[in-house]
Every structure is written in structure tokens, then in C-alpha cells.
Design a protein around this motif. Structure first.
Motif, short mmCIF file in Angstrom:
data_model
loop_
_atom_site.label_atom_id
_atom_site.label_comp_id
_atom_site.label_asym_id
_atom_site.label_seq_id
_atom_site.Cartn_x
_atom_site.Cartn_y
_atom_site.Cartn_z
N UNK A 285 40.49 22.96 43.10
CA UNK A 285 39.55 23.86 43.13
C UNK A 285 38.25 23.04 43.54
N UNK A 286 38.33 21.85 43.15
CA UNK A 286 37.12 20.98 43.86
C UNK A 286 37.04 20.94 45.29
N UNK A 287 38.41 20.80 45.89
CA UNK A 287 38.51 20.89 47.26
C UNK A 287 37.99 22.03 48.07
N UNK A 288 38.50 23.28 47.57
CA UNK A 288 38.11 24.61 48.11
C UNK A 288 36.71 24.85 47.69
N UNK A 289 36.17 24.63 46.70
CA UNK A 289 34.67 24.85 46.42
C UNK A 289 33.82 24.03 47.32
N UNK A 290 34.20 22.55 47.58
CA UNK A 290 33.43 21.51 48.43
C UNK A 290 33.54 22.24 49.97
N UNK A 291 34.68 22.77 50.26
CA UNK A 291 34.56 23.15 51.82
C UNK A 291 33.72 24.48 51.89
N UNK A 292 33.52 25.09 50.57
CA UNK A 292 32.50 26.39 51.05
C UNK A 292 33.12 27.63 50.67
N UNK A 293 34.51 27.45 50.19
CA UNK A 293 35.18 28.86 49.71
C UNK A 293 35.08 28.86 48.32
N UNK A 294 35.69 30.13 47.77
CA UNK A 294 35.76 30.28 46.18
C UNK A 294 37.63 30.48 46.09
N UNK A 295 37.68 30.17 44.70
CA UNK A 295 39.12 30.22 44.57
C UNK A 295 39.50 31.74 43.99
N UNK A 296 40.61 32.32 44.52
CA UNK A 296 40.95 33.69 44.15
C UNK A 296 41.84 33.27 43.12
N UNK A 297 42.95 34.17 43.16
CA UNK A 297 43.82 34.19 41.98
C UNK A 297 44.39 32.81 41.73
N UNK A 298 44.97 32.26 40.62
CA UNK A 298 45.76 31.38 40.24
C UNK A 298 47.00 31.77 39.64
N UNK A 299 48.15 31.64 40.15
CA UNK A 299 49.21 31.97 39.41
C UNK A 299 50.20 30.82 39.32
N UNK A 300 51.38 30.88 38.53
CA UNK A 300 52.20 29.89 38.43
C UNK A 300 53.67 30.35 38.87
#
Length: 474
Positions: free
Chosen positions: A381-396
């Protein structure tokens, strides 16, 4: 020196090696009839009271440390103007020589070495002794694969009453930022140095290098290391995370104890999820300035340096050169400040240009999706947000290839084009589905590998351990 007998007991038989302040010889203990190593202070330092005190301190510090991973110290003395320390003779080679001969070392072996060094440092830290010179030259690898940490020559007890000097002792390629700046040290400083050692062992390359000790020390303070995976792409994300946490510039964000780092390395070795959650802290690095290079100084990874703390001074110069390894660096003369200011101005322009380059997207290439495979959900999540994107769905989902709790899939895939602000979906591994792991007890390695392959799983060697089971069976 060959044939000389120290204190009527230790007969020198051959020279093993030479360091910054001493030579090491193989010797025969004529009283107990055993082979020992004798560390003899170089003549140019024997008359220096401070070096003599440090030499004696090494013997006193190490003699009280009892660990299978620390070289034992048996005796200390002064004979005909020469100071010496009698130590356990360790068969094997130092880790630096192993790296130079073989290049990058197997990742599991790197973790095993790191775990054992952590065990040794934990013993020292529990007695409030900081090693201050953890480097591969001071880690002996024995024929059985186990290691021993040696050379507590510049170690210092945290409650030591020995007077502080304005000099900084250490080895530039492995020195922590706070040590380079002359600040008070904690066990976390040894963790940083060990991180540098593991980085070099895992990649075959030093994390920081330069033409002289000062430039390398400056990089330790100012620059982030290139991630190990960019040097050696097949390195495990877990091992990389452990190394980079140990090398965090902020000591409060590193492993706070050697035991914590050992636990992370042991988890990696056993295939368990590695917990590298950072600790909060308010440490801020002291400001540093642009420094001129040291004229006539060759870079040598491994030399223990004597230098002025890196602080707000404009620069440094070489005052003296001792024995090829020990360096004493003082303040540069004020007449050199003009060129340094110019260099600083150029550096500032370069930084502004780099920022502009980053903001405008470089040469016009599209925005690329970061790779978060193998990361924990929090880190992803930190990597994605730091790159300027947002986290979509989180599944397992179950995934035998990825440790539980780590990202096993992402959509879009890494390096895909995606506009800033776009969503990246991630799938977290639930590990291997319960009931699908066959019972391997009593099998040979070949039988176990086949059983795992038939179950759709992959085998990973986890080392040897004494037990009641038949030899060479799981």
C-alpha cells in the motif's frame, strides 16, 4: 618475529596477516601445548599511550564475552616494548576473502552468517559493549560453516570512562551515519554495519564506494543504497527488506537490538513471514556539507580509519597517513572554501534539475506501475501510494509459491502504463492450502522433493539439524 617467545610461553611460528594497527601470528602455547593466535601491536603504535590503552581495552572487552560465535581471548601482555594479545586460533577464512574469491554468497548462507553475528553482538550489547567495527574482515568463517566475530580493538563500553577524542574510529565502507558524524552510538550502529556486510555478501558489491575514505563516509551519511535486488535480481524480497531495514539512516528505524535482527533472519531461514515493522523515532541527521576529495588517498574497503567527525565543516584534508589503513583527517583550510561553495552551487542546480526531470516525467515516458509482488500488504500500500496511485480491491487466495501475508498477484502488472491516481488491485497469499502438504518425515531429500512435486509444491532446503531421525532424512 618468527621464533620469538612472548613472556617465556608463546612461541611465534608463522605470520597470519596484518591489519591497521597490528600483525597476527600463529604461535605455540608452550605451557598448555595448544596452537593460539597472537596479535602484536605494530611498533609505530607501541609508544603511543592511547593506542596501547585501546589495545589493552580490546583484550579486556573480548575476554569477558563468552559465545561460540566470538573469538576467545586467553591472555594479554607487554614484552620488551611490544604489546600482544593471545587469542583462540580459528581455522578458516575471513568473510571478506570469501566474497572476493566467490562473489555473491548463497542467500541462505548470508542469512545464517548474519544470524550468528547477531548472536555474538547480542552477547556484547548485553554487557553494554558496542563493537564499532563490524566488517567482513572481522568475521571468520570456519570449515564447518559457523562464524566467529573478532577484533574488539575499537569497541567501547557505553559507560566507559575513557576520555573521548575528536577522532572517529571505524571503517568507512561499513561505518554508520551517526558514527561518521561523531555522535553517541548504540547497538543500532552495529546493526547498520552488519547490514552493510550482508549487503556485500548477498550482492558481491559494496553498498557505497568512492575514491577515498571521506567520500565513502559522506555517502553513508547522505545517500540511500541501491536496493540489493537491482544488483542481484534473484535476491529474496524478505532478505532485501531485512538488509535495508538494518541500513536505515535513522537509527530508530533499524532493528533496535541484535536479537530482533536475528529473529527476522531466522524467520527468513525457516520460511516464516518476516516482521520488519519500523519503530517510530524522532532522530534527524545533523546537517552535512559538500566535502572536497582527499588528495592522494586510495580507496581500500576494510581499512579502519581515524577521522574527524563529519559535521558542518566545509571540508577535510589528509593530515597523516598511517600504515596504509589508518587515516587522520582534519579541517580543510579556509582558502578551499571558494571551490567548495562552487561545487555546492553546482550540486544544488543538479538537484533542482533532477526534481524538474522527475516532476515532468523524464523524457516523456509513461507512468509505470510499481512491482509489489512479495511485499506485505502494508508495504505494498505504501509503495503504491508513494508512486502516486491508489489501492483498488484487496483479496486473498492460496498460493504455494508465495509466503502467507505477501502479495502474490497484482493488476495491472508491474511496469504497465497507468495514469497517476489509477487503481492497482492486489491479491494477498494465504499460503499453501491446508491438507495439501504431504508427511515427509523419514524420507530422503530425493523422496521428499518428489512427494512435494506430486503435490504441486516446491521444495526448499532449510538446513541441517541434530535429531533422533536417521541421517540424511527429513
Amino acid at each position: 618475529m618468527i621464533g620469538r617467545v612472548f613472556n617465556g610461553r608463546y612461541r611465534i611460528t608463522e605470520r597470519i596477516g596484518i591489519g591497521g594497527m597490528a600483525e597476527v601470528y600463529k604461535a605455540q602455547d608452550q605451557t598448555l601445548g595448544r596452537i593460539v593466535a597472537v596479535k602484536v601491536m605494530l611498533p609505530q603504535y607501541a609508544a603511543d599511550p592511547e593506542f596501547a590503552a585501546r589495545f589493552k581495552q580490546e583484550a579486556a572487552s573480548a575476554a569477558n564475552l563468552q559465545s561460540p560465535y566470538i573469538v576467545n581471548v586467553y591472555d594479554w601482555g607487554h614484552d620488551d616494548g611490544t604489546y600482544f594479545i593471545v587469542m583462540e586460533y580459528v581455522r578458516g577464512t575471513d568473510l571478506k576473502s570469501a566474497i572476493l574469491q566467490r562473489g555473491a554468497i548463497n542467500q541462505r548462507k548470508v542469512a545464517e552468517i548474519g544470524s550468528q553475528v547477531c548472536q555474538a553482538l547480542s552477547v556484547a550489547h548485553n554487557q553494554d559493549i558496542i563493537h564499532r567495527d563490524v566488517k567482513p574482515q572481522n568475521i571468520m568463517v570456519q570449515p564447518d560453516g559457523n562464524v566467529k566475530v573478532m577484533d574488539f580493538g575499537i569497541a567501547r563500553a557505553k559507560n566507559s570512562v575513557k576520555s573521548q577524542t575528536s577522532s572517529v574510529l571505524g571503517t568507512a565502507h561499513y561505518i554508520s551515519p551517526e558514527q561518521a558524524q561523531g555522535k553517541e552510538l548504540t547497538g543500532a550502529s552495529d546493526m547498520y554495519s552488519l547490514g552493510c556486510v550482508l549487503y556485500e555478501a548477498a550482492t558481491g558489491q559494496l553498498p557505497f564506494d568512492g575514491p577515498d575514505a571521506v567520500s565513502v563516509a559522506m555517502k553513508q551519511v547522505q545517500e540511500e543504497p541501491l536496493p540489493p535486488s537491482q544488483v542481484k535480481p534473484d535476491i529474496s524480497p524478505d532478505l532485501e527488506a531485512i538488509i535495508l531495514k538494518a541500513m536505515d539512516k535513522n537509527p530508530y528505524n533499524r532493528f533496535q537490538t541484535a536479537r530482533d535482527m536475528k529473529q527476522a533472519l531466522d524467520d527468513f531461514l525457516m520460511g516464516r513471514p518476516v516482521n520488519i515493522a519500523g519503530a517510530a523515532g524522532g532522530f534527524a541527521s545533523a546537517p552535512t556539507s559538500v566535502m572536497g576529495s582527499v588528495p592522494g588517498m586510495a580507496s581500500e574497503a576494510g581499512g579502519t580509519a581515524v577521522m574527524q567527525p563529519i559535521g558542518s565543516d566545509a571540508g577535510m584534508k589528509t593530515n597523516s597517513y598511517r600504515g596504509g589503513n589508518d587515516i587522520d583527517m582534519g579541517k580543510a583550510k579556509s582558502k578551499k572554501r571558494g571551490p567548495l561553495i562552487a561545487v555546492a552551487a553546482i550540486a544544488a542546480i543538479a538537484v533542482i534539475a533532477a526534481l524538474a526531470f522527475a516532476i515532468t516525467g523524464g523524457l516523456g515516458g509513461g507512468d509505470k506501475v510499481p512491482n509489489v509482488i512479495g511485499q506485505t500488504q502494508e508495504a505494498a500500500v505504501q509503495t503504491i501510494e508513494k508512486a502516486g496511485y491508489t489501492v483498488g480491491t484487496v483479496t486473498e487466495d492460496y498460493d504455494a509459491e508465495t509466503v502467507a501475508g505477501r502479495v502474490c498477484k497484482q493488476d495491472p502488472e508491474a511496469d504497465s502504463d497507468l495514469e497517476k491516481g489509477g487503481k492497482i488491485n492486489i491479491v494477498i497469499s494465504k499460503g499453501v492450502k491446508k491438507g495439501s502438504i504431504p508427511n515427509l518425515s523419514g524420507m530422503t531429500s530425493e523422496q521428499a522433493e518428489k512427494a512435494l512435486k506430486d503435490a504441486g509444491l516446491k521444495a526448499q532446503y532449510a538446513g541441517n539439524e541434530a535429531s533422533d531421525a536417521d541421517k540424511d532424512t527429513v
